[in-house]
Scaffold this active site. Structure first.
Site, short mmCIF file in Angstrom:
data_model
loop_
_atom_site.label_atom_id
_atom_site.label_comp_id
_atom_site.label_asym_id
_atom_site.label_seq_id
_atom_site.Cartn_x
_atom_site.Cartn_y
_atom_site.Cartn_z
N ARG A 94 -34.72 34.65 -13.70
CA ARG A 94 -34.01 35.47 -12.78
C ARG A 94 -34.64 36.89 -12.97
O ARG A 94 -35.61 37.35 -12.18
CB ARG A 94 -32.54 35.61 -12.80
N TYR A 119 -2.13 26.44 8.78
CA TYR A 119 -3.14 26.31 9.73
C TYR A 119 -3.88 25.06 9.82
O TYR A 119 -4.10 24.46 8.76
CB TYR A 119 -4.12 27.37 9.56
N MET A 152 -4.16 34.40 5.27
CA MET A 152 -4.68 35.89 4.69
C MET A 152 -3.65 36.58 3.92
O MET A 152 -3.93 37.20 2.81
CB MET A 152 -4.80 36.88 5.90
N LYS A 208 -19.32 46.04 -16.15
CA LYS A 208 -19.79 46.11 -14.78
C LYS A 208 -18.82 45.21 -13.80
O LYS A 208 -17.99 44.66 -14.23
CB LYS A 208 -21.27 45.14 -14.74
#
Length: 364
Positions: free
Chosen positions: A129, A254, A302, A35
Site C-alpha cells: 500500500r 421496506y 434511515m 486518526k
C-alpha cells in the site's frame, strides 16, 4: 432533545485499554492511533484521555487540531505530507512525518525549514500500500541523513497486513523483510499494530501503534473484545418508540423481505442508517432490549429498525435498546453485517448525541 439515540463514551475504558497495550508490550513506547476522529470517538477527546507517548494521525489537519487543543506530545503523520507546502507547518508544529515514496524524499531535499523534522522511513514489507521498496531502504536512509531538513535520528516503520490471523506465515515473512531491510541501520523501529501487540511479540521493536484495541474491539478475526481483556469505549443506545401487533404472514419494512412466522409483536426502535447503524445488517442481527437478547427483523431504515419481540412479551414503549457496547460487542454486529468494527465505530453520524463518562467517575 427528545430522540433517545445516544452514544455513550466511557473514557475509563479507553484508559483501561491503554493499560492493556502497555502490559502486552512492556517497555515499548506507544503511538496511539487517533486518526479518523479517534475512530469515531472524538479526536481531541481521545487524545486528552490517553497518556500515550505520541499520537498517530493521517494528515496535517488532524495534527493541527491536536496542537490547537494544547496537545504537546509527539504527533506522527502516518501518510506523511501530500504537498511540499505542508512541510513548514510540520516544522512549526514539531510533527513527525513518514516518508513512503521518492517524491516525499525529494520534497525534503528541496525544503528550507525553520527547524529539521523527525522522519520515519516507511518500508513496504508486504502490505503493498504505502512504503519504499525494501531494497531501496539503505539508499533512502542515506539521502535522508544528508538532508538539512531532517533530524539526525531517523526512524523506520512498516505496517502488518495479516496480523489479525494469529498463525499466519505472511506476518513472519513481513517481519523478516523488515528486519532484513533495516539491518545495520541506526534508529528506532515500529511495526506492531493492535494485532501485532497482542499476538506477535517479535514485532514490538521500539514503538507500538495501537488502534482498534484502544477503543475496545478485538483486532483478531477469531475473538471478541472480552476475550482480549478489552472494554468497549462506545455504547450505542436507543429506545423502543412503537410496538406493532402483526399477524402471521404480514411483511415488515421496506421490500417486505421479512414475513412474520406467526402472530407476534414487532418493536420499532429509533435508530437507522442515518445514525450510522449499518444499512446492510440482516434480519437476525442481535440487539439487547432492557439487557436481554433480541433480533433485528426486516430492512434497516434511515431512522428506525424493527425488532422481534416474541421473547419480550413484557416489552413497553420507552424500553432501552443497546445496538452495541457493553454486553454486546461491536464485532458481533460487524460480523452479522459483513463488515468490520472499524467501519461501525467510525460511521456514527453527527446527529447522534454523545454522552461522555469521564475517567474519574468510572475508573477511580
Amino acid at each position: 432533545m427528545s430522540r433517545a439515540t445516544t452514544v455513550r463514551l466511557d473514557l475509563g475504558a479507553l484508559v483501561h485499554n491503554l493499560r492493556r497495550v502497555r502490559a502486552a508490550a512492556p517497555g515499548r513506547r506507544v503511538a496511539a492511533a487517533v486518526k479518523a476522529e479517534g475512530y469515531g470517538h472524538g479526536l481531541v477527546r481521545t487524545a486528552r484521555a490517553l497518556d500515550a507517548d505520541a499520537f498517530a494521525v493521517a494528515c496535517v489537519e488532524e495534527a493541527l487540531a491536536l496542537r490547537e487543543a494544547g496537545i504537546d506530545r509527539r504527533i506522527v503523520l502516518l501518510e506523511g505530507v501530500f504537498e511540499a507546502d505542508e512541510l513548514p507547518w510540520c516544522a512549526r508544529h514539531a510533527l513527525d512525518i513518514a516518508v513512503h515514496q521518492p517524491e516525499q524524499l525529494r520534497m525534503l531535499e528541496l525544503a528550507r525549514l525553520e527547524r529539521p523534522l523527525r522522519v520515519w522511513l516507511k518500508i513496504d514489507s508486504g502490505m503493498h500500500r504505502l512504503g519504499l521498496a525494501p531494497e531501496t531502504t539503505s539508499a533512502a536512509f542515506q539521502r535522508l541523513r544528508a538532508c538539512p531538513a531532517v533530524q539526525a535520528e531517523i526512524g523506520m516503520m512498516s505496517h502488518l497486513a495479516r496480523a489479525d490471523e494469529r498463525d499466519c506465515d505472511y506476518t513472519r515473512q513481513q517481519l523478516h523483510t523488515f528486519e532484513t531491510a533495516t539491518a545495520g541501520l541506526p534508529g528506532e523501529r515500529s511495526l506492531a499494530n493492535s494485532a501485532g501487540i497482542l499476538g506477535w511479540p517479535n514485532t514490538h521493536f521500539d514503538w507500538v501503534r495501537p488502534g482498534i484495541m484502544l477503543y475496545g474491539a478485538s483486532p483478531f478475526v477469531d475473538s471478541l473484545a472480552p476475550d482480549e481483556d478489552l472494554r468497549p469505549v462506545m455504547s450505542f443506545h436507543t429506545r423502543l418508540i412503537a410496538i406493532k401487533r402483526l399477524r402471521r404472514g404480514e411483511p415488515v419494512g421496506y421490500g417486505g423481505t421479512w414475513l412474520c412466522p406467526e402472530d407476534m409483536d414487532v418493536g420499532v426502535a429509533a435508530a437507522g442508517y442515518g445514525d450510522g447503524y449499518p444499512r446492510h445488517a440482516p434480519s437476525g442481527t442481535p440487539v439487547l432490549i432492557d439487557g436481554r437478547a433480541a433480533a433485528l427483523v426486516g430492512r434497516v431504515s434511515m431512522d428506525m429498525i424493527t425488532l422481534d419481540l416474541r421473547r419480550h412479551p413484557e416489552a413497553r414503549i420507552g424500553d432501552p435498546v443497546l445496538l452495541w457496547g457493553e454486553g454486546l460487542p461491536v464485532e458481533r454486529i460487524a460480523q452479522a453485517a459483513g463488515t468490520i468494527s472499524y467501519t461501525l465505530l467510525c460511521g456514527v453520524t453527527a446527529r447522534v448525541r454523545r454522552e461522555v463518562l469521564p475517567v474519574a467517575s468510572v475508573d477511580g
